[in-house]
Design a protein around this motif. Sequence first.
Motif, PDB file in Angstrom:
ATOM      1  N   ALA A 230      89.915  78.062  28.916  1.00 22.52           N
ATOM      2  CA  ALA A 230      90.068  76.807  29.308  1.00 22.52           C
ATOM      3  C   ALA A 230      88.848  75.968  29.103  1.00 22.52           C
ATOM      4  CB  ALA A 230      90.785  76.507  30.539  1.00 22.52           C
ATOM      5  N   ALA A 231      87.800  76.504  29.381  1.00 21.65           N
ATOM      6  CA  ALA A 231      86.292  75.928  29.323  1.00 21.65           C
ATOM      7  C   ALA A 231      85.894  76.051  27.767  1.00 21.65           C
ATOM      8  CB  ALA A 231      85.474  76.562  30.205  1.00 21.65           C
ATOM      9  N   GLY A 232      86.623  76.649  26.810  1.00 22.51           N
ATOM     10  CA  GLY A 232      86.402  76.523  25.470  1.00 22.51           C
ATOM     11  C   GLY A 232      85.409  77.841  25.368  1.00 22.51           C
ATOM     12  N   GLY A 233      85.449  78.820  26.401  1.00 26.80           N
ATOM     13  CA  GLY A 233      84.722  80.163  26.018  1.00 26.80           C
ATOM     14  C   GLY A 233      85.445  81.215  25.173  1.00 26.80           C
ATOM     15  N   TRP A 234      84.779  82.345  25.083  1.00 28.31           N
ATOM     16  CA  TRP A 234      85.534  83.399  24.379  1.00 28.31           C
ATOM     17  C   TRP A 234      85.729  84.681  25.282  1.00 28.31           C
ATOM     18  CZ3 TRP A 234      81.235  80.308  23.220  1.00 28.31           C
ATOM     19  CH2 TRP A 234      81.426  79.674  21.920  1.00 28.31           C
ATOM     20  N   VAL A 235      86.989  85.294  24.776  1.00 28.52           N
ATOM     21  CA  VAL A 235      87.070  86.474  25.542  1.00 28.52           C
ATOM     22  C   VAL A 235      87.053  87.659  24.694  1.00 28.52           C
ATOM     23  CG1 VAL A 235      89.019  87.934  26.911  1.00 28.52           C
ATOM     24  CG2 VAL A 235      88.396  85.739  27.373  1.00 28.52           C
ATOM     25  N   VAL A 236      86.433  88.855  24.985  1.00 32.31           N
ATOM     26  CA  VAL A 236      86.453  89.968  24.066  1.00 32.31           C
ATOM     27  C   VAL A 236      87.196  91.053  25.030  1.00 32.31           C
ATOM     28  CG1 VAL A 236      84.995  91.828  22.790  1.00 32.31           C
ATOM     29  CG2 VAL A 236      84.266  89.484  22.821  1.00 32.31           C
ATOM     30  N   ARG A 237      88.218  91.861  24.198  1.00 28.18           N
ATOM     31  CA  ARG A 237      88.753  92.846  24.889  1.00 28.18           C
ATOM     32  C   ARG A 237      88.716  94.361  24.056  1.00 28.18           C
ATOM     33  NH1 ARG A 237      94.857  90.063  24.680  1.00 28.18           N
ATOM     34  NH2 ARG A 237      94.565  88.528  26.562  1.00 28.18           N
ATOM     35  N   PRO A 238      87.705  94.970  24.493  1.00 25.23           N
ATOM     36  CA  PRO A 238      87.423  96.286  23.890  1.00 25.23           C
ATOM     37  C   PRO A 238      88.446  97.325  24.368  1.00 25.23           C
ATOM     38  CG  PRO A 238      85.629  95.439  25.275  1.00 25.23           C
ATOM     39  CD  PRO A 238      86.708  94.559  25.684  1.00 25.23           C
ATOM     40  N   GLY A 239      88.671  98.246  23.366  1.00 26.54           N
ATOM     41  CA  GLY A 239      89.229  99.229  23.724  1.00 26.54           C
ATOM     42  C   GLY A 239      88.447 100.459  24.561  1.00 26.54           C
ATOM     43  N   MET A 240      88.837 101.608  24.589  1.00 19.97           N
ATOM     44  CA  MET A 240      88.173 102.572  25.247  1.00 19.97           C
ATOM     45  C   MET A 240      86.872 102.754  24.452  1.00 19.97           C
ATOM     46  SD  MET A 240      88.839 106.755  25.631  1.00 19.97           S
ATOM     47  CE  MET A 240      88.039 106.790  23.970  1.00 19.97           C
ATOM     48  N   LEU A 241      85.796 103.066  25.144  1.00 18.25           N
ATOM     49  CA  LEU A 241      84.364 103.062  24.495  1.00 18.25           C
ATOM     50  C   LEU A 241      83.984 104.227  24.252  1.00 18.25           C
ATOM     51  CD1 LEU A 241      83.019  99.938  26.388  1.00 18.25           C
ATOM     52  CD2 LEU A 241      82.876 100.261  23.872  1.00 18.25           C
ATOM     53  N   TYR A 242      83.359 104.917  23.128  1.00 18.77           N
ATOM     54  CA  TYR A 242      82.691 106.220  22.852  1.00 18.77           C
ATOM     55  C   TYR A 242      81.620 106.002  22.090  1.00 18.77           C
ATOM     56  CZ  TYR A 242      84.741 106.302  18.008  1.00 18.77           C
ATOM     57  OH  TYR A 242      84.979 105.993  16.985  1.00 18.77           O
ATOM     58  N   GLY A 243      80.562 106.979  21.967  1.00 17.80           N
ATOM     59  CA  GLY A 243      79.460 107.017  21.024  1.00 17.80           C
ATOM     60  C   GLY A 243      78.275 107.077  21.905  1.00 17.80           C
TER      61      GLY A 243
END
Length: 270
Positions: free
Chosen positions: A125-138
């Motif tokens: 709503a404030a014009g920002g961004w959302v990142v939705r990662p999957g399960m992380l590895y590495g």
Amino acid sequence: MKVLVIGVTGFIGSAVAAALTEAGHDVYALRRPGGRATGYHTVPGDLADPTSLERAAAGFDRVVHTGAPLGEELDLAGVDALLAAGSPLIYTTGAAVLGSGSQESEPDPHPVVAWRAEVERRVRAAGGWVVRPGMLYGEGGGSVPTMLAAKAAERGTGVHVGEPGVRWPVVHVADLADLYVAVVERAEPGTVWHGMSETVRLDDLARTLGGGTAASWPLEEATAELGPIAGLYVLDQDIAADRTRRLLGWAPKHTSVLAHLEAEPPSPAR
């Protein structure tokens, strides 16, 4: 750009800060009182003290939040403070916000992360961004592979929670870091971006970490040891990042978590 990274000493944040620096951006790190050195310019602030965040985040071209969730009250107060600073905010949630869903689903989060849907709403709503990662590895890390590796070492076989067949989206931390650079540089305001390179069955993941064998860990037993978070392990998620690839040109280099973990298993002690 001048970018503040929150959570720079964490698994995601350290990779994101390095990728942003390599891309030519001027990276600063939020550093809480008594926090360890980061190797970057630092700004004082503490996620556990939301009142410190508005001042810390002011004056940046981007603020990238990769810090761990601290619970509903602190997370909501923290995001409000960061948005009040006026610097464009990129916020990390995760695939779990969709519950047992797909990339087309509206947020239906598991109770353990229920408030994160409201966090996403406020950021967008404030014009920002959302990142939705999957399960992380590495890079030898990732909390889920590490925990499952520890269980495999303890029991002498791979372990998955509940019945076989549960699917999860996954992503290598280096590929995810490249996605944050793309969001910083090219994403339209008010948007959500999925960060996952493939989908994997958790029983296949357990079998790889268990040297070819796997057994079910009943949900009730897992909950007794892990707490409510065990419920996340039985969410079946068929989520991809087709839109992210198409619109941002994101092209993950690591496309087989099973091959990676077979070649470079995480240390159970990490």
